[in-house]
Motif scaffolding. Structure first.
Motif, PDB file in Angstrom:
ATOM      1  N   GLN A 300       0.828  -1.203   0.000  1.00  0.00           N
ATOM      2  CA  GLN A 300       0.000   0.000   0.000  1.00  0.00           C
ATOM      3  C   GLN A 300       0.867   1.260   0.000  1.00  0.00           C
ATOM      4  O   GLN A 300       0.548   2.252  -0.658  1.00  0.00           O
ATOM      5  N   LEU A 301       2.007   1.202   0.695  1.00  0.00           N
ATOM      6  CA  LEU A 301       2.925   2.350   0.650  1.00  0.00           C
ATOM      7  C   LEU A 301       3.406   2.581  -0.785  1.00  0.00           C
ATOM      8  O   LEU A 301       3.518   3.716  -1.241  1.00  0.00           O
ATOM      9  N   TYR A 302       3.696   1.486  -1.476  1.00  0.00           N
ATOM     10  CA  TYR A 302       4.125   1.615  -2.869  1.00  0.00           C
ATOM     11  C   TYR A 302       3.017   2.250  -3.714  1.00  0.00           C
ATOM     12  O   TYR A 302       3.253   3.199  -4.462  1.00  0.00           O
ATOM     13  N   LEU A 303       1.795   1.732  -3.569  1.00  0.00           N
ATOM     14  CA  LEU A 303       0.689   2.259  -4.380  1.00  0.00           C
ATOM     15  C   LEU A 303       0.424   3.728  -4.059  1.00  0.00           C
ATOM     16  O   LEU A 303       0.158   4.536  -4.947  1.00  0.00           O
ATOM     17  N   ASP A 304       0.509   4.080  -2.786  1.00  0.00           N
ATOM     18  CA  ASP A 304       0.188   5.454  -2.386  1.00  0.00           C
ATOM     19  C   ASP A 304       1.261   6.455  -2.792  1.00  0.00           C
ATOM     20  O   ASP A 304       0.957   7.615  -3.054  1.00  0.00           O
ATOM     21  N   ASP A 370      10.208   2.870   9.987  1.00  0.00           N
ATOM     22  CA  ASP A 370       9.384   1.662   9.907  1.00  0.00           C
ATOM     23  C   ASP A 370       8.758   1.509   8.527  1.00  0.00           C
ATOM     24  O   ASP A 370       8.743   0.431   7.935  1.00  0.00           O
ATOM     25  N   GLN A 371       8.207   2.621   8.043  1.00  0.00           N
ATOM     26  CA  GLN A 371       7.534   2.582   6.743  1.00  0.00           C
ATOM     27  C   GLN A 371       8.540   2.383   5.612  1.00  0.00           C
ATOM     28  O   GLN A 371       8.281   1.617   4.690  1.00  0.00           O
ATOM     29  N   ILE A 372       9.686   3.055   5.715  1.00  0.00           N
ATOM     30  CA  ILE A 372      10.705   2.865   4.672  1.00  0.00           C
ATOM     31  C   ILE A 372      11.148   1.405   4.656  1.00  0.00           C
ATOM     32  O   ILE A 372      11.326   0.802   3.599  1.00  0.00           O
ATOM     33  N   ALA A 373      11.282   0.820   5.854  1.00  0.00           N
ATOM     34  CA  ALA A 373      11.697  -0.581   5.933  1.00  0.00           C
ATOM     35  C   ALA A 373      10.652  -1.477   5.267  1.00  0.00           C
ATOM     36  O   ALA A 373      10.989  -2.387   4.504  1.00  0.00           O
ATOM     37  N   ALA A 374       9.374  -1.196   5.540  1.00  0.00           N
ATOM     38  CA  ALA A 374       8.312  -2.027   4.948  1.00  0.00           C
ATOM     39  C   ALA A 374       8.294  -1.884   3.431  1.00  0.00           C
ATOM     40  O   ALA A 374       8.182  -2.872   2.693  1.00  0.00           O
ATOM     41  N   LEU A 375       8.451  -0.648   2.961  1.00  0.00           N
ATOM     42  CA  LEU A 375       8.439  -0.410   1.516  1.00  0.00           C
ATOM     43  C   LEU A 375       9.658  -1.053   0.846  1.00  0.00           C
ATOM     44  O   LEU A 375       9.538  -1.709  -0.196  1.00  0.00           O
ATOM     45  N   ALA A 376      10.838  -0.873   1.464  1.00  0.00           N
ATOM     46  CA  ALA A 376      12.063  -1.430   0.881  1.00  0.00           C
ATOM     47  C   ALA A 376      11.981  -2.959   0.845  1.00  0.00           C
ATOM     48  O   ALA A 376      12.357  -3.585  -0.154  1.00  0.00           O
ATOM     49  N   THR A 377      11.471  -3.546   1.910  1.00  0.00           N
ATOM     50  CA  THR A 377      11.329  -5.002   1.950  1.00  0.00           C
ATOM     51  C   THR A 377      10.428  -5.467   0.810  1.00  0.00           C
ATOM     52  O   THR A 377      10.753  -6.388   0.058  1.00  0.00           O
ATOM     53  N   TRP A 378       9.302  -4.791   0.683  1.00  0.00           N
ATOM     54  CA  TRP A 378       8.329  -5.199  -0.333  1.00  0.00           C
ATOM     55  C   TRP A 378       8.911  -5.063  -1.742  1.00  0.00           C
ATOM     56  O   TRP A 378       8.781  -5.956  -2.578  1.00  0.00           O
ATOM     57  N   LEU A 379       9.584  -3.949  -1.996  1.00  0.00           N
ATOM     58  CA  LEU A 379      10.167  -3.718  -3.320  1.00  0.00           C
ATOM     59  C   LEU A 379      11.232  -4.765  -3.648  1.00  0.00           C
ATOM     60  O   LEU A 379      11.269  -5.305  -4.756  1.00  0.00           O
ATOM     61  N   ARG A 380      12.091  -5.037  -2.677  1.00  0.00           N
ATOM     62  CA  ARG A 380      13.172  -6.003  -2.911  1.00  0.00           C
ATOM     63  C   ARG A 380      12.604  -7.399  -3.156  1.00  0.00           C
ATOM     64  O   ARG A 380      13.120  -8.158  -3.978  1.00  0.00           O
ATOM     65  N   GLN A 381      11.539  -7.728  -2.424  1.00  0.00           N
ATOM     66  CA  GLN A 381      10.957  -9.055  -2.609  1.00  0.00           C
ATOM     67  C   GLN A 381      10.172  -9.140  -3.911  1.00  0.00           C
ATOM     68  O   GLN A 381      10.148 -10.170  -4.563  1.00  0.00           O
ATOM     69  N   TRP A 383      10.524  -7.161  -6.803  1.00  0.00           N
ATOM     70  CA  TRP A 383      11.229  -6.948  -8.073  1.00  0.00           C
ATOM     71  C   TRP A 383      12.752  -7.018  -7.955  1.00  0.00           C
ATOM     72  O   TRP A 383      13.457  -6.697  -8.906  1.00  0.00           O
ATOM     73  N   GLY A 384      13.258  -7.409  -6.791  1.00  0.00           N
ATOM     74  CA  GLY A 384      14.709  -7.456  -6.635  1.00  0.00           C
ATOM     75  C   GLY A 384      15.258  -8.858  -6.448  1.00  0.00           C
ATOM     76  O   GLY A 384      16.462  -9.044  -6.289  1.00  0.00           O
ATOM     77  N   GLY A 385      14.355  -9.847  -6.443  1.00  0.00           N
ATOM     78  CA  GLY A 385      14.806 -11.228  -6.300  1.00  0.00           C
ATOM     79  C   GLY A 385      15.234 -11.597  -4.884  1.00  0.00           C
ATOM     80  O   GLY A 385      15.871 -12.629  -4.674  1.00  0.00           O
ATOM     81  N   HIS A 386      14.891 -10.793  -3.891  1.00  0.00           N
ATOM     82  CA  HIS A 386      15.292 -11.108  -2.515  1.00  0.00           C
ATOM     83  C   HIS A 386      14.136 -11.752  -1.759  1.00  0.00           C
ATOM     84  O   HIS A 386      12.977 -11.591  -2.131  1.00  0.00           O
ATOM     85  N   ASP A 387      14.478 -12.454  -0.664  1.00  0.00           N
ATOM     86  CA  ASP A 387      13.386 -12.920   0.178  1.00  0.00           C
ATOM     87  C   ASP A 387      13.605 -12.522   1.631  1.00  0.00           C
ATOM     88  O   ASP A 387      12.896 -12.961   2.521  1.00  0.00           O
ATOM     89  N   ASP A 388      14.578 -11.663   1.863  1.00  0.00           N
ATOM     90  CA  ASP A 388      14.847 -11.247   3.245  1.00  0.00           C
ATOM     91  C   ASP A 388      14.039  -9.997   3.615  1.00  0.00           C
ATOM     92  O   ASP A 388      13.324  -9.441   2.782  1.00  0.00           O
ATOM     93  N   THR A 389      14.161  -9.590   4.865  1.00  0.00           N
ATOM     94  CA  THR A 389      13.424  -8.434   5.365  1.00  0.00           C
ATOM     95  C   THR A 389      14.417  -7.332   5.702  1.00  0.00           C
ATOM     96  O   THR A 389      15.471  -7.591   6.264  1.00  0.00           O
ATOM     97  N   VAL A 390      14.072  -6.112   5.345  1.00  0.00           N
ATOM     98  CA  VAL A 390      14.903  -4.968   5.749  1.00  0.00           C
ATOM     99  C   VAL A 390      14.360  -4.497   7.095  1.00  0.00           C
ATOM    100  O   VAL A 390      13.175  -4.171   7.193  1.00  0.00           O
ATOM    101  N   ASP A 391      15.180  -4.507   8.135  1.00  0.00           N
ATOM    102  CA  ASP A 391      14.586  -4.103   9.417  1.00  0.00           C
ATOM    103  C   ASP A 391      14.774  -2.617   9.708  1.00  0.00           C
ATOM    104  O   ASP A 391      15.614  -1.937   9.128  1.00  0.00           O
ATOM    105  N   THR A 392      13.920  -2.141  10.603  1.00  0.00           N
ATOM    106  CA  THR A 392      13.877  -0.708  10.901  1.00  0.00           C
ATOM    107  C   THR A 392      15.229  -0.189  11.378  1.00  0.00           C
ATOM    108  O   THR A 392      15.643   0.913  11.004  1.00  0.00           O
TER     109      THR A 392
END
Ligand code: FES
Ligand code: FES
Lengths: 404, 186
Positions: A300-304, A370-381, A383-392
């Protein structure tokens, strides 16, 4: 009397002929020097933003303080007007000025050490052909003990290479030419090779990537490049156009394109690509499947905030916003550059003659860590080929470091 | 099941021009500009470039602490505004009981008096941006000498392809000067 005049006339004519022969050779050399100055990206440091080319003034942040690019126009007082070709060669390849002053190694003389004498002379001819600019460049302001230039002799003794390359021609094969362009003239390692605690490049980790000015200068080894999906043709295109399917140049790489790589000949660009990816480039790693869905906070952060330009499918808009799938910033192992770009945005840039891309806004005021972490995690997963989480905490670390 | 039901949607709660809007399911990926046009029939907010550049689509977001900010609706999703209160160009004038315009805001009036716009495509963005500025100056007045620069800083990102900005600029200056409390004395 008449005879004397006639003699004088002949003499003038003779000198005229001699002069006429020289300018051709000189023009060639000056033109070669102009090209080499671009390949060596001298403007990146010796031209300040909006300033006269090569009149100095661009600040270069080093871990030890700010160093300013100097005036290298042929002004007698503030430039290199009284340098001989030998003086110029010594400054360029050894970092030593005619009066014995040692230059700070922000001047990449350790890389330029390999510049051939013929190329040094062409560069000299080019800089000497410029109009002198009577302008003093800003004085450098370094932290102790580096404020004492004599400490640099010790630094050189420890870290600078020994022998100057006196070979006349560096152009014997594509491979040599490529390395010469990448390592010597282009001094890519100045940013892309990690440095030790004394600010010296760690040559046994050539082009393995480093953090500089808060951004990651990514690893440029063949495996690292292929791991992020780079092919030889995409890499050549990236250097030539500043853009490629993997994204566009930003941060400190944009000026490299702007002042340097866009001017290089196609054969030189191919040689650089070959020097980076190797003669037999590894297969680019295909992008791993998406592991994030269109649900949840990151989506949702990406869409918004992002989809208005980059599209809800991430495909972007030509000339406006980069496509996301396989974007090199998303594929990097570290989320650093992605987090920095979300936080700070990207300035408006022109690419080539007809392309001007507007600024990407930064979201420092709109998104917390927190929000940047959620957005970065989502983007990397996605379209970036990652499956890890970016933490706050990682995001706080990155943006904390950028906001001082 | 209609086509629209299959699009992932979420209820949106938003206040526009002081009125709570009916809560409806709104597609997760809808941009705010489309929500205003298609769901609320508020067509005064303009679609210019669609890429965040011209600012014709700017609305005002009012924060609870009394501050406000501009937001470009062509590049901001409708759900960004969940729970928020916004003003659009339709919300500035005073209206009578029949909903007819009774009086314009100071900014709108000055724009008219100065003949600030021609085609008016950019005008909604300018009205909102100038209003945000005037309200900010009421909270944080500036010295008279700093006013010109303050106006340029606040409005320079807004594009107008007709007028050359001078009349906009004068109108905003006069709107500020006509509003008490915006200029620091002495
Ligand atoms: S339409 Fe939104 S900025 Fe141009
Ligand atoms: S009045 Fe036409 S674009 Fe501004």
């Amino acid at each position: 009397m008449r005879r004397v005049l006639l003699m004088a006339g002949l003499l003038v004519a003779a000198t005229g002929v001699a002069r006429a022969a020289d300018p051709g050779a000189d023009t060639d050399r000056v033109e070669r020097g102009r090209y080499l100055a671009r390949a060596a990206d001298c403007a990146a440091c010796h031209t300040s933003e909006g300033g006269t080319p090569y009149a100095g003034g661009h600040p270069i942040e080093t871990p030890f303080g700010t160093v300013y690019g100097t005036n290298i126009t042929p002004d007698d007082d503030y430039g290199i007007g009284d340098y001989s070709a030998d003086d110029f060669h010594r400054a360029l390849t050894e970092g030593e000025l005619p009066d014995g002053t040692q230059l700070y190694p922000a001047m990449p003389y350790t890389d330029y050490h390999g510049i051939s004498r013929a190329d040094s002379d062409a560069l000299y001819a080019y800089f000497m052909s410029l109009d002198p600019v009577h302008q003093q460049s800003t004085q450098t302001d370094l932290a102790w003990p580096f404020s004492m230039r004599w400490t640099l002799n010790a630094w050189n003794w420890l870290f600078a290479p020994d022998d100057s390359d006196d070979s006349d021609d560096s152009d014997d094969s594509t491979a040599d030419r490529g390395r010469y362009l990448v390592d010597t003239l282009g001094h890519c390692g100045a940013c892309h090779t990690p440095r030790n605690a004394f600010g010296a490049v760690e040559s046994d980790h050539r082009l393995e990537g480093a953090v500089i000015g808060g951004y990651e200068a990514p690893a440029l080894t063949p495996d690292a490049l292929a791991g992020r999906g780079w092919t030889a043709s995409d890499l050549t295109r990236f250097l030539r156009d500043g853009r490629s399917p993997q994204g566009s140049m930003y941060s400190e790489m944009y000026p490299v394109f702007h002042h340097s790589t866009r001017y290089l000949r196609e054969d030189d660009l191919s040689a650089m690509t070959r020097a980076l990816l190797g003669d037999d480039p590894p297969e680019p790693t295909p992008l791993a499947a998406k592991s994030s869905t269109m649900d949840g906070q990151g989506a949702q952060l990406y869409l918004d905030n992002c989809a208005g330009c980059h599209g809800s499918d991430g495909r972007g808009v030509a000339q406006v916003a980069s496509a996301m799938p396989g974007n090199t910033t998303l594929r990097l192992d570290s989320p650093r550059n992605l987090v920095k770009v979300i936080h700070e945005g990207i300035e408006a840039r022109s690419f080539g003659t007809f392309e001007r891309v507007q600024a990407m806004p930064g979201f420092a005021d709109d998104m917390d860590a927190d929000q940047i972490a959620a957005l970065a995690t989502w983007l990397r997963q996605r379209w970036g080929g990652h499956d890890d989480t970016v933490d706050t905490a990682a995001v706080e670390d990155i943006i904390g470091a950028s906001s001082d | 099941m209609s086509e629209r039901d299959r699009i992932p949607s979420t209820p949106l709660h938003v206040t526009i021009n002081g009125r709570r809007q009916p809560v409806e399911d709104v597609p997760n990926e809808l941009m705010m500009l489309d929500y205003l046009h298609e769901y609320r029939n508020l067509t005064g907010t303009r679609y210019g470039c669609g890429i965040g550049l011209c600012r014709a689509c700017t609305v005002i977001v009012d924060h609870e602490d009394g501050t406000s900010e501009e937001r470009r609706t062509c590049i901001t999703g409708a759900h960004f505004f969940e729970g928020k209160s916004i003003r659009t160009v339709e919300g500035h004038a005073e209206r009578d009981e029949d909903g007819e315009i009774a009086s314009l805001s100071e900014v709108q009036q000055q724009f008219l008096e100065h003949f600030s716009f021609q085609c008016s495509y950019c005008a909604p963005g300018f009205v909102n941006a100038a209003t945000v500025l005037v309200e900010r100056l009421q909270r944080e007045p500036v010295a008279r000498e700093a006013l010109e620069d303050t106006i340029s800083d606040a409005l320079e990102d807004h594009l107008c392809r007709c007028t050359g900005y001078v009349r906009y600029y004068r109108a905003v200056r006069d709107a500020v000067l006509a509003t008490p409390g915006t200029i620091k004395e002495g």
